[in-house]
Design a protein around this motif. Structure first.
Motif, PDB file in Angstrom:
ATOM      1  N   MET A   1     153.377  43.881  -2.277  1.00  0.00           N
ATOM      2  CA  MET A   1     153.495  44.654  -1.033  1.00  0.00           C
ATOM      3  C   MET A   1     152.360  44.272  -0.071  1.00  0.00           C
ATOM      4  N   THR A   2     152.667  44.261   1.232  1.00  0.00           N
ATOM      5  CA  THR A   2     151.644  43.958   2.247  1.00  0.00           C
ATOM      6  C   THR A   2     150.474  44.912   2.080  1.00  0.00           C
ATOM      7  N   ASP A   3     149.272  44.412   2.362  1.00  0.00           N
ATOM      8  CA  ASP A   3     148.111  45.296   2.370  1.00  0.00           C
ATOM      9  C   ASP A   3     148.362  46.347   3.457  1.00  0.00           C
ATOM     10  N   LEU A   4     148.440  47.594   3.066  1.00  0.00           N
ATOM     11  CA  LEU A   4     148.820  48.660   4.008  1.00  0.00           C
ATOM     12  C   LEU A   4     147.859  48.768   5.184  1.00  0.00           C
ATOM     13  N   THR A   5     146.588  48.429   4.947  1.00  0.00           N
ATOM     14  CA  THR A   5     145.623  48.560   6.055  1.00  0.00           C
ATOM     15  C   THR A   5     145.807  47.468   7.106  1.00  0.00           C
ATOM     16  N   SER A   6     146.601  46.443   6.802  1.00  0.00           N
ATOM     17  CA  SER A   6     146.837  45.360   7.773  1.00  0.00           C
ATOM     18  C   SER A   6     147.999  45.652   8.712  1.00  0.00           C
ATOM     19  N   LEU A   7     148.721  46.726   8.454  1.00  0.00           N
ATOM     20  CA  LEU A   7     149.867  47.066   9.309  1.00  0.00           C
ATOM     21  C   LEU A   7     149.391  47.565  10.679  1.00  0.00           C
ATOM     22  N   THR A   8     150.172  47.284  11.706  1.00  0.00           N
ATOM     23  CA  THR A   8     149.918  47.903  13.007  1.00  0.00           C
ATOM     24  C   THR A   8     150.552  49.298  12.990  1.00  0.00           C
ATOM     25  N   ILE A   9     150.235  50.110  13.974  1.00  0.00           N
ATOM     26  CA  ILE A   9     150.841  51.444  14.061  1.00  0.00           C
ATOM     27  C   ILE A   9     152.355  51.315  14.174  1.00  0.00           C
ATOM     28  N   ALA A  10     152.811  50.376  15.011  1.00  0.00           N
ATOM     29  CA  ALA A  10     154.256  50.192  15.215  1.00  0.00           C
ATOM     30  C   ALA A  10     154.951  49.807  13.906  1.00  0.00           C
ATOM     31  N   GLU A  11     154.319  48.902  13.143  1.00  0.00           N
ATOM     32  CA  GLU A  11     154.916  48.475  11.861  1.00  0.00           C
ATOM     33  C   GLU A  11     154.931  49.619  10.857  1.00  0.00           C
ATOM     34  N   ALA A  12     153.809  50.340  10.753  1.00  0.00           N
ATOM     35  CA  ALA A  12     153.721  51.453   9.799  1.00  0.00           C
ATOM     36  C   ALA A  12     154.725  52.552  10.159  1.00  0.00           C
ATOM     37  N   ARG A  13     154.858  52.848  11.441  1.00  0.00           N
ATOM     38  CA  ARG A  13     155.805  53.870  11.909  1.00  0.00           C
ATOM     39  C   ARG A  13     157.224  53.547  11.415  1.00  0.00           C
ATOM     40  N   ASP A  14     157.619  52.265  11.551  1.00  0.00           N
ATOM     41  CA  ASP A  14     158.971  51.860  11.135  1.00  0.00           C
ATOM     42  C   ASP A  14     159.137  51.947   9.622  1.00  0.00           C
ATOM     43  N   LYS A  15     158.099  51.524   8.896  1.00  0.00           N
ATOM     44  CA  LYS A  15     158.175  51.561   7.427  1.00  0.00           C
ATOM     45  C   LYS A  15     158.193  53.003   6.898  1.00  0.00           C
ATOM     46  N   LEU A  16     157.438  53.881   7.552  1.00  0.00           N
ATOM     47  CA  LEU A  16     157.422  55.293   7.143  1.00  0.00           C
ATOM     48  C   LEU A  16     158.787  55.933   7.374  1.00  0.00           C
ATOM     49  N   LYS A  17     159.364  55.637   8.535  1.00  0.00           N
ATOM     50  CA  LYS A  17     160.686  56.209   8.845  1.00  0.00           C
ATOM     51  C   LYS A  17     161.752  55.698   7.885  1.00  0.00           C
ATOM     52  N   ALA A  18     161.620  54.405   7.486  1.00  0.00           N
ATOM     53  CA  ALA A  18     162.595  53.804   6.566  1.00  0.00           C
ATOM     54  C   ALA A  18     162.309  54.198   5.113  1.00  0.00           C
ATOM     55  N   ARG A  19     161.219  54.966   4.905  1.00  0.00           N
ATOM     56  CA  ARG A  19     160.791  55.428   3.581  1.00  0.00           C
ATOM     57  C   ARG A  19     160.410  54.260   2.664  1.00  0.00           C
ATOM     58  N   GLU A  20     159.975  53.142   3.268  1.00  0.00           N
ATOM     59  CA  GLU A  20     159.505  51.998   2.482  1.00  0.00           C
ATOM     60  C   GLU A  20     158.099  52.259   1.947  1.00  0.00           C
ATOM     61  N   ILE A  21     157.354  53.071   2.674  1.00  0.00           N
ATOM     62  CA  ILE A  21     156.014  53.482   2.245  1.00  0.00           C
ATOM     63  C   ILE A  21     155.886  54.978   2.523  1.00  0.00           C
ATOM     64  N   THR A  22     154.867  55.601   1.923  1.00  0.00           N
ATOM     65  CA  THR A  22     154.647  57.027   2.193  1.00  0.00           C
ATOM     66  C   THR A  22     153.340  57.210   2.961  1.00  0.00           C
ATOM     67  N   ALA A  23     153.245  58.327   3.644  1.00  0.00           N
ATOM     68  CA  ALA A  23     152.024  58.646   4.385  1.00  0.00           C
ATOM     69  C   ALA A  23     150.850  58.811   3.425  1.00  0.00           C
ATOM     70  N   THR A  24     151.119  59.315   2.232  1.00  0.00           N
ATOM     71  CA  THR A  24     150.068  59.506   1.226  1.00  0.00           C
ATOM     72  C   THR A  24     149.508  58.164   0.771  1.00  0.00           C
ATOM     73  N   GLU A  25     150.405  57.186   0.532  1.00  0.00           N
ATOM     74  CA  GLU A  25     149.956  55.836   0.144  1.00  0.00           C
ATOM     75  C   GLU A  25     149.091  55.231   1.252  1.00  0.00           C
ATOM     76  N   LEU A  26     149.525  55.440   2.479  1.00  0.00           N
ATOM     77  CA  LEU A  26     148.816  54.902   3.637  1.00  0.00           C
ATOM     78  C   LEU A  26     147.417  55.516   3.748  1.00  0.00           C
ATOM     79  N   ALA A  27     147.354  56.838   3.635  1.00  0.00           N
ATOM     80  CA  ALA A  27     146.058  57.533   3.724  1.00  0.00           C
ATOM     81  C   ALA A  27     145.124  57.071   2.608  1.00  0.00           C
ATOM     82  N   ASP A  28     145.663  56.956   1.382  1.00  0.00           N
ATOM     83  CA  ASP A  28     144.839  56.515   0.246  1.00  0.00           C
ATOM     84  C   ASP A  28     144.306  55.096   0.442  1.00  0.00           C
ATOM     85  N   ALA A  29     145.143  54.220   1.014  1.00  0.00           N
ATOM     86  CA  ALA A  29     144.718  52.831   1.252  1.00  0.00           C
ATOM     87  C   ALA A  29     143.536  52.799   2.224  1.00  0.00           C
TER      88      ALA A  29
END
Length: 493
Positions: A1-29
């Motif tokens: 999986m991509t390093d979550l901290t390397s995502l842009t806001i736009a990329e993370a927003r799309d992945k969160l909506k698609a449920r590919e990643i969770t907000a909790t995983e993102l915060a922990d990263a």
């Protein structure tokens, strides 16, 4: 999986909506990244892991129900100038020791309402007074960038140095910042990030510790022009608690990204070619002109004749307003209190111990220019000059100019302690203060690296409340220049 901290806001927003990643995983990263890097960079003065996880969990629940807001689950850092309910808010000053406000600033309340997650409070120059982040009570922030072949520390710029350094080092996806004379744009240029100072009145100042009330404006720092557009949409609002906030609809800034710039007229001011400016800054500027020309914009030479008076006028107006705003820090109601034999001595002791050197300097300058016999000679004259600076821009707009392109800073990042003379330090703001004096929007976009491998920024200045044009043009520069990242030296440190 991509390093979550390397995502842009736009990329993370799309992945969160698609449920590919969770907000909790993102915060922990991001919390993990902060744990590794912050001892070396000192970008955060307070990390809020419990709050971050609690907010991320709530975001995941909303996303599962398909109810996510515009920033649902996006982890942000907050400059220590914004009041955050029950959490460290000290403007990085000793005088506000232990202060945890019982209220939330309008800007941060807007972000939380849209689902953003708070990672913590970011370091800054004390009371936002500084251009290098060396005046913080909590120690200086270290720029994640280093000169090629060197391991010497560099400053991240100021006052929003913690915000810019945290974004550049991927310790948050975006950060709130404030700009009184260049405090968003200059650190953005020094760290290879994007920072926009919106038009005065676009964002509420309520709940943001005041430096100079007629100049202060909140804005975002992020990795990309698109991310800044997304953040500003959430941050901006009219606010009955701030009568200087403007009741205008907040546009969908993101929709301006990718729009053609064909036919837009870009002004190049002669007065921004200052003596002693490195050739590399001039080269970047010429490169920026070429990029916009290639994209179909029309380039015109313009004159902003009162630019040379902007810095001296700014350093009268800003300290005058600061001396008035900082009078409230007296040891009576909150923050530090140093006892004395009577209330006057208590005031004196508290302020002497509580304020750092740069804050004291500006308070004294401000008190002097407002004092009887000097008010007309200094403050009133500076306000008249300010009117002339604004008129220069008004004439450019009247002549069909849509935006103005300039360098953001007169040089790249420098070493801590390298500049000891206050006036030399103030010259770092030479290209940015005019924008605040005229209340205009300005964006800094990374435009490449200098011969030492350090980032340089280009600044676009726009008409009042036409931030969309800046995002439109900024995206062209960003696409042409590419994105740059510092080496991850702290991981091995």
């Amino acid at each position: 999986m991509t390093d979550l901290t390397s995502l842009t806001i736009a990329e993370a927003r799309d992945k969160l909506k698609a449920r590919e990643i969770t907000a909790t995983e993102l915060a922990d990263a991001f919390l993990g990244a902060i744990e590794t890097a912050n001892p070396h960079l000192n970008a955060y003065v307070a990390v809020t892991p419990d709050k971050a996880r609690e907010m991320a969990k709530a975001s995941d629940e909303r996303l599962a129900r398909g109810e996510g807001g515009a920033l649902e689950g996006i982890p942000l850092g907050i400059k220590d100038l914004f009041a955050t309910r029950g959490i460290h808010t000290q403007a990085c000053s000793h005088v506000l020791d232990g202060f945890k406000p019982p209220y939330e600033s309008t800007v941060t309340a807007n972000l939380w309402a849209d689902g953003a997650v708070m990672l913590g409070k970011l370091n800054m120059d004390e009371f936002a007074m500084g251009s290098s982040n060396e005046t913080s009570y909590y120690g200086q922030v270290v720029n994640p960038w280093r000169k090629e072949g060197s391991n010497k520390a560099l400053v991240p710029g100021g006052s929003s140095g913690g915000s810019a350094a945290a974004v550049a080092a991927k310790l948050c996806m975006g950060a709130t910042a404030t700009d009184t004379g260049g405090s968003i744009r200059q650190p953005a240029a020094f760290t290879g990030t994007v920072g926009i100072k919106p038009t005065y009145g676009r964002c509420s100042r309520w709940g943001t510790v005041a430096f100079a009330s007629s100049l202060d404006q909140a804005g975002p720092i992020a990795h990309t022009v698109r991310d800044c557009a997304i953040l500003l949409k959430s941050m901006a609002s009219v606010d009955p608690k701030d009568t200087t906030s403007v009741d205008l609809p907040v546009p969908d800034y993101e929709s301006a990204i990718g729009r053609s710039v064909k036919g837009l007229k870009i002004g190049i001011p002669a007065e921004y070619r200052v003596e002693g400016m490195p050739a590399e800054i001039e080269e970047r500027w010429q490169q920026g002109i070429a990029w916009l020309k290639d994209a179909g914009a029309e380039i015109v030479d313009i004159s902003l004749p009162h630019t040379k008076y902007a810095l001296p006028a700014y350093y009268i107006v800003a300290p005058a307003e600061a001396s008035s705003n900082l009078a409230r820090y007296d040891g009576v109601r909150y923050g530090l209190r140093v006892p004395g034999k009577d209330i006057i001595e208590m005031y004196e002791n508290t302020r002497a111990a509580g304020f750092g050197t740069e804050v004291k300097r500006r308070v004294m300058i401000g008190t002097y220019v407002l004092s009887a016999g000097y008010y007309d000679a200094y403050y009133l004259k500076a306000q008249k000059v300010r009117t002339l600076i604004k008129r220069d821009f008004d004439l450019a707009w009247a002549n069909g100019v849509d935006a103005i392109l300039t360098p953001t800073t007169p040089d790249a990042a420098f070493a801590p302690g390298e500049i000891t003379d206050p006036v030399t330090m103030y010259l770092n703001d030479i290209f940015t203060v005019t924008v605040n004096m005229a209340g205009l929007p300005g964006i800094s976009v990374p435009a490449g690296l200098n011969s030492s491998g350090l980032p340089l920024g280009l600044q676009l200045i726009g008409k009042p409340f036409e931030e969309e044009t800046l995002f439109q043009l900024g995206h062209v520069i960003e696409e042409a220049a590419g994105r740059y990242e510092p080496g991850n030296w702290w991981a091995a440190a």
